[in-house]
Scaffold this motif. Structure first.
Motif, PDB file in Angstrom:
ATOM      1  N   THR A  27       0.831  -1.204   0.000  1.00 46.37           N
ATOM      2  CA  THR A  27       0.000   0.000   0.000  1.00 46.37           C
ATOM      3  C   THR A  27       0.863   1.249   0.000  1.00 46.37           C
ATOM      4  OG1 THR A  27      -1.727  -1.194   1.187  1.00 46.37           O
ATOM      5  CG2 THR A  27      -1.875   1.207   1.185  1.00 46.37           C
ATOM      6  N   MET A  28       1.921   1.254   0.806  1.00 47.07           N
ATOM      7  CA  MET A  28       2.822   2.404   0.857  1.00 47.07           C
ATOM      8  C   MET A  28       3.478   2.638  -0.503  1.00 47.07           C
ATOM      9  SD  MET A  28       6.131   2.896   3.252  1.00 47.07           S
ATOM     10  CE  MET A  28       7.476   3.901   2.697  1.00 47.07           C
ATOM     11  N   LYS A  33       3.914   5.658  -5.709  1.00 48.06           N
ATOM     12  CA  LYS A  33       3.842   5.661  -7.177  1.00 48.06           C
ATOM     13  C   LYS A  33       2.723   6.573  -7.671  1.00 48.06           C
ATOM     14  CE  LYS A  33       5.427   0.897  -7.728  1.00 48.06           C
ATOM     15  NZ  LYS A  33       5.008  -0.450  -8.159  1.00 48.06           N
ATOM     16  N   GLU A  34       1.549   6.463  -7.057  1.00 49.34           N
ATOM     17  CA  GLU A  34       0.410   7.270  -7.494  1.00 49.34           C
ATOM     18  C   GLU A  34       0.654   8.753  -7.260  1.00 49.34           C
ATOM     19  OE1 GLU A  34      -3.037   5.668  -5.535  1.00 49.34           O
ATOM     20  OE2 GLU A  34      -3.079   3.885  -6.822  1.00 49.34           O
ATOM     21  N   SER A  35       1.238   9.097  -6.125  1.00 44.89           N
ATOM     22  CA  SER A  35       1.520  10.501  -5.828  1.00 44.89           C
ATOM     23  C   SER A  35       2.522  11.083  -6.815  1.00 44.89           C
ATOM     24  CB  SER A  35       2.049  10.657  -4.402  1.00 44.89           C
ATOM     25  OG  SER A  35       1.056  10.313  -3.475  1.00 44.89           O
ATOM     26  N   LEU A  36       3.579  10.337  -7.107  1.00 40.42           N
ATOM     27  CA  LEU A  36       4.574  10.817  -8.057  1.00 40.42           C
ATOM     28  C   LEU A  36       3.980  10.935  -9.460  1.00 40.42           C
ATOM     29  CD1 LEU A  36       7.781   8.911  -6.910  1.00 40.42           C
ATOM     30  CD2 LEU A  36       7.191  11.306  -6.507  1.00 40.42           C
ATOM     31  N   ALA A  37       3.097  10.017  -9.824  1.00 40.18           N
ATOM     32  CA  ALA A  37       2.452  10.083 -11.136  1.00 40.18           C
ATOM     33  C   ALA A  37       1.582  11.339 -11.257  1.00 40.18           C
ATOM     34  CB  ALA A  37       1.610   8.833 -11.372  1.00 40.18           C
ATOM     35  N   LYS A  38       1.007  11.781 -10.139  1.00 38.15           N
ATOM     36  CA  LYS A  38       0.200  13.002 -10.131  1.00 38.15           C
ATOM     37  C   LYS A  38       1.053  14.254 -10.048  1.00 38.15           C
ATOM     38  CE  LYS A  38      -3.277  10.850  -7.275  1.00 38.15           C
ATOM     39  NZ  LYS A  38      -3.960  10.982  -5.987  1.00 38.15           N
ATOM     40  N   TYR A  43       7.610  13.801   1.214  1.00 33.31           N
ATOM     41  CA  TYR A  43       8.709  14.124   2.114  1.00 33.31           C
ATOM     42  C   TYR A  43       8.542  13.336   3.408  1.00 33.31           C
ATOM     43  CZ  TYR A  43       8.847  18.009  -1.136  1.00 33.31           C
ATOM     44  OH  TYR A  43       8.889  18.752  -2.288  1.00 33.31           O
ATOM     45  N   ILE A  44       9.539  12.518   3.742  1.00 30.93           N
ATOM     46  CA  ILE A  44       9.515  11.740   4.977  1.00 30.93           C
ATOM     47  C   ILE A  44      10.683  12.225   5.832  1.00 30.93           C
ATOM     48  CG2 ILE A  44       9.615   9.445   6.004  1.00 30.93           C
ATOM     49  CD1 ILE A  44       8.582   8.363   3.285  1.00 30.93           C
ATOM     50  N   SER A  49      13.223  12.258   0.465  1.00 36.46           N
ATOM     51  CA  SER A  49      12.133  12.746  -0.365  1.00 36.46           C
ATOM     52  C   SER A  49      12.035  11.938  -1.651  1.00 36.46           C
ATOM     53  CB  SER A  49      12.373  14.213  -0.737  1.00 36.46           C
ATOM     54  OG  SER A  49      12.551  14.993   0.413  1.00 36.46           O
ATOM     55  N   PHE A  50      10.811  11.586  -2.001  1.00 37.60           N
ATOM     56  CA  PHE A  50      10.535  10.988  -3.302  1.00 37.60           C
ATOM     57  C   PHE A  50      10.020  12.127  -4.166  1.00 37.60           C
ATOM     58  CE2 PHE A  50      10.110   7.528  -0.285  1.00 37.60           C
ATOM     59  CZ  PHE A  50      10.806   6.513  -0.910  1.00 37.60           C
ATOM     60  N   ILE A  51      10.738  12.425  -5.236  1.00 36.23           N
ATOM     61  CA  ILE A  51      10.415  13.577  -6.070  1.00 36.23           C
ATOM     62  C   ILE A  51      10.398  13.168  -7.542  1.00 36.23           C
ATOM     63  CG2 ILE A  51      11.380  15.259  -4.445  1.00 36.23           C
ATOM     64  CD1 ILE A  51      13.929  15.295  -6.135  1.00 36.23           C
TER      65      ILE A  51
END
Length: 98
Positions: A27-28, A33-38, A43-44, A49-51
């Motif tokens: 799920t995480m 993946k979905e957030s980056l696609a949008k 930021y954790i 950071s996943f950017i």
């Protein structure tokens, strides 16, 4: 370490069933993946950071046909570790390499 090893380690350390850890991890990863696609960055604090990074358009070459090919502007996912994360990795490697 593979994903299955990670799930086993988390399950052993927390006492949570492997199936529940697997569902949480999947799920995480799906949410990232979905957030980056949008186009949304994640930021954790204390981890990183996943950017998404923008790659400029450029001219490439198809070597087989010897033809110039235009590569359009596009975005790629990237991970930028936090300063704390970097320093912890450096310290651990320094201890191991002594």
């Amino acid at each position: 370490m593979r994903k299955s090893d990670l799930i086993t380690n988390i399950s052993d350390k927390t006492g949570i069933a492997k199936v529940d850890v697997l569902v949480s991890l999947e799920t995480m990863l799906k949410e990232i993946k979905e957030s980056l696609a949008k186009g949304e960055n994640i930021y954790i604090r204390g981890f990183g950071s996943f950017i998404t990074k923008k790659r400029a358009a450029k001219i490439g070459r198809n070597i087989k046909k010897n033809v110039a090919v235009e590569i359009p502007e596009h975005y790629i996912p990237a991970f930028k570790p936090s300063k704390e994360f970097i320093s912890e990795v450096k310290e651990m490697h320094a201890k191991v390499n002594k």
